[in-house]
Structure formats: structure tokens, C-alpha cells
Design an enzyme around this catalytic site. Structure first.
Site, PDB file in Angstrom:
ATOM      1  N   ILE A  12       0.847  -1.138   0.232  1.00  0.00           N
ATOM      2  CA  ILE A  12       0.097   0.600  -0.218  1.00  0.00           C
ATOM      3  C   ILE A  12       0.946   1.466  -0.120  1.00  0.00           C
ATOM      4  O   ILE A  12       0.635   2.549  -0.616  1.00  0.00           O
ATOM      5  CB  ILE A  12      -0.954  -0.115   1.568  1.00  0.00           C
ATOM      6  CG1 ILE A  12      -2.111  -1.330   0.473  1.00  0.00           C
ATOM      7  CG2 ILE A  12      -2.095   1.507   0.600  1.00  0.00           C
ATOM      8  CD1 ILE A  12      -3.172  -1.318   1.999  1.00  0.00           C
ATOM      9  N   ASP A  57      14.459   1.809  11.022  1.00  0.00           N
ATOM     10  CA  ASP A  57      13.601   1.529  11.404  1.00  0.00           C
ATOM     11  C   ASP A  57      13.161   2.265  12.515  1.00  0.00           C
ATOM     12  O   ASP A  57      13.258   3.414  13.099  1.00  0.00           O
ATOM     13  CB  ASP A  57      14.484   0.270  12.474  1.00  0.00           C
ATOM     14  CG  ASP A  57      13.424  -0.749  13.447  1.00  0.00           C
ATOM     15  OD1 ASP A  57      11.814  -0.002  13.260  1.00  0.00           O
ATOM     16  OD2 ASP A  57      13.584  -1.659  13.698  1.00  0.00           O
ATOM     17  N   TYR A 147      -2.108  -9.194  16.425  1.00  0.00           N
ATOM     18  CA  TYR A 147      -1.741  -7.946  15.485  1.00  0.00           C
ATOM     19  C   TYR A 147      -3.446  -7.026  15.915  1.00  0.00           C
ATOM     20  O   TYR A 147      -3.118  -5.791  15.650  1.00  0.00           O
ATOM     21  CB  TYR A 147      -1.955  -8.406  14.593  1.00  0.00           C
ATOM     22  CG  TYR A 147      -1.924  -7.276  13.158  1.00  0.00           C
ATOM     23  CD1 TYR A 147      -1.705  -6.645  12.719  1.00  0.00           C
ATOM     24  CD2 TYR A 147      -3.633  -8.346  12.428  1.00  0.00           C
ATOM     25  CE1 TYR A 147      -1.755  -5.471  11.855  1.00  0.00           C
ATOM     26  CE2 TYR A 147      -3.590  -6.928  11.205  1.00  0.00           C
ATOM     27  CZ  TYR A 147      -3.316  -5.939  10.993  1.00  0.00           C
ATOM     28  OH  TYR A 147      -2.681  -5.338   9.849  1.00  0.00           O
ATOM     29  N   VAL A 190      -5.386 -12.477   0.132  1.00  0.00           N
ATOM     30  CA  VAL A 190      -5.355 -14.070  -0.977  1.00  0.00           C
ATOM     31  C   VAL A 190      -6.228 -13.343  -2.289  1.00  0.00           C
ATOM     32  O   VAL A 190      -5.675 -14.780  -3.128  1.00  0.00           O
ATOM     33  CB  VAL A 190      -7.445 -14.346   0.200  1.00  0.00           C
ATOM     34  CG1 VAL A 190      -7.975 -13.021  -0.280  1.00  0.00           C
ATOM     35  CG2 VAL A 190      -7.791 -15.383  -0.824  1.00  0.00           C
ATOM     36  N   VAL A 191      -5.917 -12.410  -3.217  1.00  0.00           N
ATOM     37  CA  VAL A 191      -6.265 -12.160  -4.012  1.00  0.00           C
ATOM     38  C   VAL A 191      -5.093 -12.627  -4.984  1.00  0.00           C
ATOM     39  O   VAL A 191      -5.539 -13.461  -5.806  1.00  0.00           O
ATOM     40  CB  VAL A 191      -7.262 -10.726  -5.157  1.00  0.00           C
ATOM     41  CG1 VAL A 191      -7.093 -10.634  -6.131  1.00  0.00           C
ATOM     42  CG2 VAL A 191      -8.731 -10.765  -4.003  1.00  0.00           C
ATOM     43  N   ILE A 206      -8.378 -22.829   0.168  1.00  0.00           N
ATOM     44  CA  ILE A 206      -9.153 -22.246   0.963  1.00  0.00           C
ATOM     45  C   ILE A 206      -9.173 -23.035   2.656  1.00  0.00           C
ATOM     46  O   ILE A 206      -9.045 -23.880   3.057  1.00  0.00           O
ATOM     47  CB  ILE A 206     -10.282 -21.851   0.438  1.00  0.00           C
ATOM     48  CG1 ILE A 206     -10.483 -21.544  -1.149  1.00  0.00           C
ATOM     49  CG2 ILE A 206     -11.581 -21.496   1.441  1.00  0.00           C
ATOM     50  CD1 ILE A 206     -11.900 -21.396  -1.920  1.00  0.00           C
TER      51      ILE A 206
END
Length: 315
Positions: A12, A57, A147, A190-191, A206
Site C-alpha cells: 500500500i 526502523d 495483531y 488472498v486475491v 481455502i
């Protein structure tokens, strides 16, 4: 403007960098390359607006202090983070240190130098969606993984700087983002994984029953949302979602990608305790405050992503 982008060599982050450069800003990118890749930025190597790439970092306080003191940033887009749910389950310390402690160090510099902070959180902080109106920003959170817990902690700290110091901040929660430059291996989305396996003639595996749904946001729509959140004062002190506003089961996504079912297989889930069964974004707040809404359909986004994977020889 002068802009610091952490995590700018990531999937991103690369698209956010492109958007900021296209808008004419000077940007400095800080990335330790633990998730990002330097080659993601090759397109911008000679761009005059990319002032510096700093391999470092976000937990290095001395480095942050030097960067902020010298460059007089107007906005910090903070995307640098550990992002893998399973990694956070296996090694929660690393995720907490990067996503919570690292964010604290960023916020301290933003406070000291009065720099607006745009904090990239995640839809994974939410509890499952219960109806078709979608998840609004008021929806209950549920830290189903370390997370998610680290991101919720960081969100609260970021917002505290708005209330305690009147620092302009915004917490953004994009839903599952996909598109060109996403990794196609085990750390990818996943895509990207489904498309790569389709092109390579491999099975599409899956996890679990595949009835879990995801709201899939094309990366250029996501980057436009991220950037606009930095430009607008209307979202200061706010949490804002972005998504497609449409969810699809993983089973149906696999069928959409591959076109037939013979190569679709189901395997045991690696972290069923942290699975969110239904994710569907309500982005009305982003539309109201930013005038943002997604422009790329799921079908178009998948086609663009497949074309990129083919040309990048990532099969």
C-alpha cells in the site's frame, strides 16, 4: 508539502507514495524492508519529489529525531507495521513492538514538531459484521489476534495525542486491500495468491469452509483514501473506514478468480480462533467527510491485478 511516509516500500505504501508524488509533494520514505521491497519504488527512482529513501526502523528513536528535526514535515503517513496475523500469534512481541511501541515513537516526534499524523490501522480490529448495513466506525472492536490488539492499542494512543495535545491526527481503517505490487506468496493477500496459483496451474487452497466473507478494496482506491485523510482537517480526531461496501465469501472469490471449481480445495484453518466470519465495510463517514468512495469494482480490480502479475512474471 514535506511528507514522511513510513512503510513506503510496502504494497500500500508504494501506491501512497505514487499518489503523493503525483500531487506534487516532496516525500521522504522510511522503511526497514522487513515487509516492503526496495524494487517497489524503482519507478520513482529519478522522481525529483522523492527526496530520500531511508532504510531504517521506526523504533530507532535517534534516527527519527534526526529525520524530523532536519526536514520539517507537514504530514506523517504512518504505514510501517508488522501486518501478518499468524506471525503475531507465533511471535506477539515483535508485532507489539513494531505496531504499538513504534507508533508511540512516531507520535512523540509528531508532537514535538507539530506534524499531522495519519495512522494506518486495519479492519481486523472489528468484531464480525452482523447485518448487511456493514461495519461503521462505531462497531464493536474485538482483539482476536495480537495483531489486532497491537493496532487497537496504537489507535487509542494516537487519538490521545489529539485530545491531550490538540495534535491533528486521524486513524484510518481500510478493509482488505489487494492489487498490483502485493506479494503473491504466503505473506500476500488472498486475491494475489489465488491469481498466482491460477496462472501457475496450482490448486487454490481455502482455509476452513470458505464461507467467511471479505470486503476487498482495490489498492489505488485505498491509496487515494489514505492521502485524502491527510489533506483534510474534517477528519482530525476521527476514526474512518474505507472499503468497497460489498463482501464476498472466499469460496465465491475463488470461483470468480479461476472460473471453475475443480482446482479449489479446502484445507484446515491455520488460526481459526482469530478468523472474522463476516467483514463488510460501511464507508459513509469517508464519503461524508472526505467525498471519498471506491471507483474500481471487484471484477475490474481482479482483472488489473491478474494483468500485472502476468507482466511481472510472478506466476
Amino acid at each position: 508539502m514535506n511528507i514522511l511516509l513510513t512503510g513506503g516500500a510496502g504494497f500500500i505504501g508504494r501506491w501512497v507514495a505514487k499518489r503523493l508524488l503525483d500531487d506534487g509533494h516532496d516525500i521522504w520514505i522510511l522503511d526497514d524492508l522487513s515487509n516492503g521491497r526496495r524494487e517497489n519504488l524503482d519507478e520513482f527512482a529519478d522522481h525529483p519529489g522523492l527526496r530520500s529513501f531511508i532504510e531504517g526502523d521506526i523504533k530507532d528513536e535517534a534516527l527519527l529525531g534526526d529525520i524530523f528535526a532536519v526536514h520539517h514535515f507537514d504530514i506523517c503517513y504512518h504505514l510501517g507495521a508488522s501486518i501478518n496475523v499468524q506471525d503475531s500469534i507465533d511471535d506477539p512481541r515483535t508485532t507489539f513492538n513494531n505496531d504499538t511501541i513504534g507508533t508511540f515513537y512516531i507520535m512523540e516526534q509528531c508532537r514535538k514538531h507539530n506534524v499531522k499524523a495519519v495512522f494506518m490501522s486495519t479492519c481486523m480490529v472489528y468484531d464480525r459484521c452482523t447485518d448487511e448495513t456493514g461495519i461503521t466506525e462505531a462497531h464493536p472492536t474485538k482483539p482476536a489476534s495480537p495483531y489486532a490488539g497491537a493496532k487497537i492499542a496504537a489507535e487509542n494512543m494516537v487519538l490521545s495525542y489529539y485530545y491531550a495535545y490538540d495534535l491533528p491526527v486521524v486513524v484510518i481503517r481500510p478493509f482488505n486491500t489487494y492489487g498490483p505490487f502485493q506479494k503473491t506468496g504466503g505473506e500476500g493477500g488472498v486475491v494475489a495468491i489465488f491469481i498466482r496459483n491460477k496462472l501457475a496451474g496450482l490448486d487454490l487452497n481455502i482455509y476452513g469452509e470458505g464461507t467467511q466473507t471479505r470486503d476487498l478494496l482495490y489498492v489505488e482506491d485505498c491509496a487515494r483514501f489514505v492521502v485524502e485523510a491527510g489533506y483534510s482537517d474534517r477528519v482530525n480526531g476521527q476514526i474512518v473506514n474505507a472499503g468497497l461496501g460489498r463482501d464476498i465469501s472466499v469460496n465465491d472469490l475463488a470461483r470468480l478468480v479461476v472460473g471453475e471449481e475443480s482446482c479449489i480445495k479446502h484445507v484446515p484453518h491455520i488460526h481459526p480462533q482469530s478468523e472474522i466470519q463476516k467483514l463488510l465495510c460501511n464507508y459513509e463517514k469517508a464519503k461524508s467527510l472526505l467525498g471519498w468512495e471506491p471507483a474500481v469494482s471487484l471484477e475490474e480490480g481482479i482483472a488489473r491485478t491478474e494483468a500485472w502479475i502476468k507482466t511481472s512474471h510472478l506466476m
